[in-house]
Motif scaffolding. Structure first.
Motif, PDB file in Angstrom:
ATOM      1  N   LEU A 137       0.820  -1.210   0.000  1.00 36.04           N
ATOM      2  CA  LEU A 137       0.000   0.000   0.000  1.00 36.04           C
ATOM      3  C   LEU A 137       0.852   1.257   0.000  1.00 36.04           C
ATOM      4  CD1 LEU A 137      -2.854  -0.763   2.593  1.00 36.04           C
ATOM      5  CD2 LEU A 137      -3.005  -0.794   0.108  1.00 36.04           C
ATOM      6  N   GLY A 138       2.154   1.093   0.365  1.00 39.05           N
ATOM      7  CA  GLY A 138       3.046   2.240   0.409  1.00 39.05           C
ATOM      8  C   GLY A 138       3.503   2.611   1.799  1.00 39.05           C
ATOM      9  N   TYR A 139       3.121   1.805   2.810  1.00 39.78           N
ATOM     10  CA  TYR A 139       3.538   2.095   4.181  1.00 39.78           C
ATOM     11  C   TYR A 139       5.038   1.860   4.331  1.00 39.78           C
ATOM     12  CZ  TYR A 139      -1.000   3.050   6.255  1.00 39.78           C
ATOM     13  OH  TYR A 139      -2.180   3.653   6.610  1.00 39.78           O
ATOM     14  N   PRO A 140       5.735   2.776   4.994  1.00 35.22           N
ATOM     15  CA  PRO A 140       7.196   2.649   5.141  1.00 35.22           C
ATOM     16  C   PRO A 140       7.573   1.608   6.181  1.00 35.22           C
ATOM     17  CG  PRO A 140       6.414   4.550   6.356  1.00 35.22           C
ATOM     18  CD  PRO A 140       5.221   4.003   5.619  1.00 35.22           C
ATOM     19  N   GLU A 141       8.798   1.131   6.080  1.00 34.27           N
ATOM     20  CA  GLU A 141       9.330   0.222   7.094  1.00 34.27           C
ATOM     21  C   GLU A 141       9.391   0.951   8.432  1.00 34.27           C
ATOM     22  OE1 GLU A 141       9.919  -2.838   6.945  1.00 34.27           O
ATOM     23  OE2 GLU A 141      10.063  -3.321   4.816  1.00 34.27           O
ATOM     24  N   GLY A 142       9.155   0.213   9.501  1.00 34.33           N
ATOM     25  CA  GLY A 142       9.255   0.839  10.816  1.00 34.33           C
ATOM     26  C   GLY A 142       8.092   0.448  11.708  1.00 34.33           C
ATOM     27  N   PRO A 143       7.987   1.100  12.868  1.00 38.74           N
ATOM     28  CA  PRO A 143       6.947   0.765  13.850  1.00 38.74           C
ATOM     29  C   PRO A 143       5.530   0.906  13.327  1.00 38.74           C
ATOM     30  CG  PRO A 143       8.639   2.177  14.824  1.00 38.74           C
ATOM     31  CD  PRO A 143       8.911   2.135  13.358  1.00 38.74           C
ATOM     32  N   VAL A 144       5.334   1.777  12.305  1.00 39.37           N
ATOM     33  CA  VAL A 144       3.981   2.001  11.808  1.00 39.37           C
ATOM     34  C   VAL A 144       3.344   0.713  11.291  1.00 39.37           C
ATOM     35  CG1 VAL A 144       4.677   2.598   9.429  1.00 39.37           C
ATOM     36  CG2 VAL A 144       2.563   3.538  10.396  1.00 39.37           C
ATOM     37  N   ILE A 145       4.143  -0.222  10.804  1.00 40.50           N
ATOM     38  CA  ILE A 145       3.607  -1.484  10.276  1.00 40.50           C
ATOM     39  C   ILE A 145       2.928  -2.275  11.395  1.00 40.50           C
ATOM     40  CG2 ILE A 145       4.187  -3.708   9.227  1.00 40.50           C
ATOM     41  CD1 ILE A 145       4.432  -1.510   7.219  1.00 40.50           C
ATOM     42  N   SER A 146       3.648  -2.526  12.479  1.00 40.34           N
ATOM     43  CA  SER A 146       3.082  -3.318  13.582  1.00 40.34           C
ATOM     44  C   SER A 146       1.954  -2.569  14.279  1.00 40.34           C
ATOM     45  CB  SER A 146       4.174  -3.685  14.589  1.00 40.34           C
ATOM     46  OG  SER A 146       4.797  -2.523  15.103  1.00 40.34           O
ATOM     47  N   ILE A 147       2.092  -1.247  14.416  1.00 39.11           N
ATOM     48  CA  ILE A 147       1.035  -0.449  15.048  1.00 39.11           C
ATOM     49  C   ILE A 147      -0.258  -0.559  14.241  1.00 39.11           C
ATOM     50  CG2 ILE A 147       0.288   1.929  15.497  1.00 39.11           C
ATOM     51  CD1 ILE A 147       3.187   2.554  16.283  1.00 39.11           C
ATOM     52  N   THR A 148      -0.128  -0.477  12.927  1.00 39.27           N
ATOM     53  CA  THR A 148      -1.307  -0.560  12.065  1.00 39.27           C
ATOM     54  C   THR A 148      -1.934  -1.944  12.111  1.00 39.27           C
ATOM     55  OG1 THR A 148      -0.303   1.084  10.591  1.00 39.27           O
ATOM     56  CG2 THR A 148      -2.160  -0.178   9.723  1.00 39.27           C
ATOM     57  N   MET A 149      -1.123  -2.974  12.086  1.00 41.68           N
ATOM     58  CA  MET A 149      -1.638  -4.350  12.139  1.00 41.68           C
ATOM     59  C   MET A 149      -2.406  -4.585  13.439  1.00 41.68           C
ATOM     60  SD  MET A 149       1.632  -6.373  10.509  1.00 41.68           S
ATOM     61  CE  MET A 149       0.983  -8.011  10.884  1.00 41.68           C
ATOM     62  N   ASN A 150      -1.852  -4.126  14.551  1.00 47.34           N
ATOM     63  CA  ASN A 150      -2.517  -4.316  15.848  1.00 47.34           C
ATOM     64  C   ASN A 150      -3.814  -3.523  15.923  1.00 47.34           C
ATOM     65  OD1 ASN A 150      -0.484  -5.996  16.792  1.00 47.34           O
ATOM     66  ND2 ASN A 150       0.704  -4.327  17.680  1.00 47.34           N
ATOM     67  N   LEU A 151      -3.781  -2.308  15.377  1.00 46.37           N
ATOM     68  CA  LEU A 151      -4.975  -1.465  15.401  1.00 46.37           C
ATOM     69  C   LEU A 151      -6.103  -2.098  14.578  1.00 46.37           C
ATOM     70  CD1 LEU A 151      -5.057   2.357  15.015  1.00 46.37           C
ATOM     71  CD2 LEU A 151      -6.407   0.972  13.446  1.00 46.37           C
ATOM     72  N   VAL A 152      -5.765  -2.618  13.412  1.00 48.73           N
ATOM     73  CA  VAL A 152      -6.770  -3.258  12.555  1.00 48.73           C
ATOM     74  C   VAL A 152      -7.366  -4.478  13.255  1.00 48.73           C
ATOM     75  CG1 VAL A 152      -7.103  -4.557  10.418  1.00 48.73           C
ATOM     76  CG2 VAL A 152      -5.838  -2.393  10.385  1.00 48.73           C
ATOM     77  N   GLN A 153      -6.510  -5.268  13.877  1.00 48.36           N
ATOM     78  CA  GLN A 153      -6.984  -6.471  14.571  1.00 48.36           C
ATOM     79  C   GLN A 153      -7.934  -6.117  15.718  1.00 48.36           C
ATOM     80  OE1 GLN A 153      -3.865  -8.865  16.279  1.00 48.36           O
ATOM     81  NE2 GLN A 153      -5.083 -10.735  16.192  1.00 48.36           N
ATOM     82  N   LYS A 154      -7.692  -4.980  16.360  1.00 47.80           N
ATOM     83  CA  LYS A 154      -8.504  -4.579  17.508  1.00 47.80           C
ATOM     84  C   LYS A 154      -9.809  -3.904  17.096  1.00 47.80           C
ATOM     85  CE  LYS A 154      -8.286  -1.809  21.754  1.00 47.80           C
ATOM     86  NZ  LYS A 154      -7.437  -0.927  22.588  1.00 47.80           N
ATOM     87  N   HIS A 155      -9.749  -3.005  16.108  1.00 52.16           N
ATOM     88  CA  HIS A 155     -10.911  -2.168  15.803  1.00 52.16           C
ATOM     89  C   HIS A 155     -11.669  -2.538  14.530  1.00 52.16           C
ATOM     90  CE1 HIS A 155     -10.005   0.715  19.008  1.00 52.16           C
ATOM     91  NE2 HIS A 155      -8.733   0.621  18.659  1.00 52.16           N
ATOM     92  N   TYR A 156     -11.027  -3.261  13.615  1.00 49.28           N
ATOM     93  CA  TYR A 156     -11.671  -3.550  12.332  1.00 49.28           C
ATOM     94  C   TYR A 156     -11.715  -5.045  12.021  1.00 49.28           C
ATOM     95  CZ  TYR A 156     -10.863   1.448  11.505  1.00 49.28           C
ATOM     96  OH  TYR A 156     -10.847   2.812  11.604  1.00 49.28           O
ATOM     97  N   LYS A 157     -11.734  -5.861  13.048  1.00 47.69           N
ATOM     98  CA  LYS A 157     -11.589  -7.302  12.810  1.00 47.69           C
ATOM     99  C   LYS A 157     -12.749  -7.915  12.017  1.00 47.69           C
ATOM    100  CE  LYS A 157     -13.028  -8.142  17.607  1.00 47.69           C
ATOM    101  NZ  LYS A 157     -12.569  -8.719  18.893  1.00 47.69           N
TER     102      LYS A 157
END
Length: 480
Positions: free
Chosen positions: A14-34
């Motif tokens: 999608l264009g997301y850069p390497e770094g903490p944003v990847i894991s933060i986004t994955m966790n957020l999706v799992q919690k709020h958009y499952k």
């Protein structure tokens, strides 16, 4: 119903850069958009990537936005700047419709040492730096986040002397024309670049930073982006003759587009905001209002780059409208257009000032502009009244009343389908976060600014295209 899972690889695609944003986004999706669809989630994540400043106050997506924005400068960098204890006075239009966060941001902006005048529009809501719907005049200073990330975001309306009944009689034809005229999506690029004089702009050669962006900007020329950007056909109604508009009363077919400067503008905003923050260290609640002095090199560079982005955004609209005009075999009777994310040099009380309009429409005396509603609500062709109390400005739309994450969580496909049918609107594509329910009532907003603009015409959407996953599959077989 199976739970949604996304991977780091998909986010990188999608264009997301390497770094903490990847894991933060994955966790957020799992919690709020499952339990949400992957297409719906990817649509919103693309929008966050393109305009992270729009999500800094979002109850769900703020942590992702924070990771995508420029990092704050080191504490020892820059010159410490204090805010004035009492800020300049500014007028608020439609106070009862404006959230407290936007008001707080405007009060902070009013305390900047460079601030001269300001106003808050009735569609205002929380932004990044200056609130969206905020107008601020400064003395010889430009604030990159007072302009916004999508520099030169603008409206463009073409009126054609065609019976608007054709939109119903030949719907497939007009759907096809919108599909072929532009591209939507945060990273959308054409395989074959368009030709336009804006790509020869001097700024591309004068500033090495911009020279590196030239290739991508060329491939995105004529595209429309994501978020609340759109291209749509509708019915234009002119009820009375107006000398400034110069169009006879009647009903016309209209083409309305809304988009900005794509990745070019976002890169310029990020680059020069980082410089501004590094040069002037403001208190935490005001740091994103850091400015560049127009007498210094960086300020002159930003001004040049900002104007390039504005010209580029204008070129994108003109390319879209020219393509469709060619297919229709008609030249437009009239074209009305305006920026609503920009800064201008204007005279105020006999002094030249820099007027930032972030999500605000220029409304100087007899200046024409477009204030859209939503994908089902009418928009307005307006003529400015030159109201000094509003720094010659008006709203840039209805304004959001629901965050994107809340819209995705609370609005269903059935809700949207029912609303579209109610208004006779054909939706080619869009995300649920852009459903009409997510916006304020444009009629109420217009009543709050009757002193700022006169309405000279209306535009009612009938065929709408935006970025998103709610796509109607049109069969070209048998199309007009």
């Amino acid at each position: 119903m199976s739970k949604l899972k996304i991977t780091g690889k998909e986010l990188r695609q999608l264009g997301y850069p390497e770094g903490p944003v990847i894991s933060i986004t994955m966790n957020l999706v799992q919690k709020h958009y499952k339990y949400a669809s992957k297409d719906a989630v990817f649509t919103i994540l693309k929008t966050v990537l393109q305009t992270p400043s729009d999500f800094v106050s979002d109850a769900v997506l703020a942590p992702v936005a924070a990771q995508l924005l420029p990092p704050p400068p080191k504490e020892e960098d820059g010159t410490a700047v204090s805010l004035n204890q009492s800020g300049i006075a500014f007028n608020i239009f439609g106070r009862e419709h404006i959230e407290e966060g936007a008001l707080a941001q405007m009060y902070t902006a009013a305390k900047l040492p460079v601030s001269v005048a300001g106003a808050l529009m009735p569609d205002a809501h929380y932004g990044y730096g200056l609130p969206i719907g905020g107008v601020l005049a400064t003395r010889n200073a430009v604030i990159p986040y007072g302009v916004g990330v999508d520099i030169g975001c603008r409206m463009c309306l073409s009126l054609f002397d065609i019976d608007p009944k054709e939109l119903t009689n030949r719907t497939h034809y007009f759907v096809r024309e919108l599909n072929e005229a532009t591209l939507f999506g945060s990273g959308a690029q054409f395989t074959k670049a368009e030709n336009h004089a804006v790509m020869d702009h001097e700024a591309f050669q004068q500033l090495p930073f911009l020279k590196e962006l030239h290739g991508r900007a060329w491939k995105q020329l004529g595209s429309s982006g994501s978020g609340n950007h759109f291209a749509e056909f509708g019915v234009v109604e002119i009820h009375e003759q107006d000398a400034v508009l110069g169009v006879a009363p009647g009903r016309y077919l209209g083409l309305l587009s809304h988009s900005g400067s794509r990745a070019l503008g976002a890169a310029i905003a990020g680059h020069y905001t980082k410089i501004a923050i590094s040069k002037r260290r403001l208190p935490q609640d005001a740091k994103n209002l850091a400015w560049l002095d127009l007498n210094e090199q960086e300020g002159q560079e930003y001004w040049l780059a900002m104007n390039l982005a504005g010209d580029y955004a204008s070129a994108c609209h003109h390319i879209i409208h020219a393509k469709i005009a060619k297919q229709l075999g008609r030249k437009p009777l009239k074209m009305v257009e305006n920026h609503h994310n920009f800064a201008w040099k204007e005279m105020l009380d006999g002094e030249e000032v820099i007027v930032h309009r972030k999500g605000a429409t220029p409304a100087g005396k007899d200046v024409l502009g477009i204030i859209p509603g939503s994908m089902t609500a009418a928009g307005f062709i307006v003529k400015g009244r030159g109201e000094a109390a509003a720094v010659n400005s008006a709203s840039h739309g209805a304004g959001r009343k629901m965050s994107r994450s809340k819209a995705l969580q609370s609005i269903t496909d059935a809700d949207l389908k029912k609303e579209l049918a109610k208004h006779g609107v054909t939706l080619i594509s869009a995300g649920l976060d852009e459903a009409p329910f997510a916006y304020k009532d444009i009629e109420v907003v217009m009543k709050s600014q009757r002193a700022l603009v006169d309405v000279v015409g209306t535009f009612t959407p009938k065929i709408v295209k935006m970025a998103g996953d709610k796509i109607k599959k049109w069969q070209e077989k048998g199309a007009d």
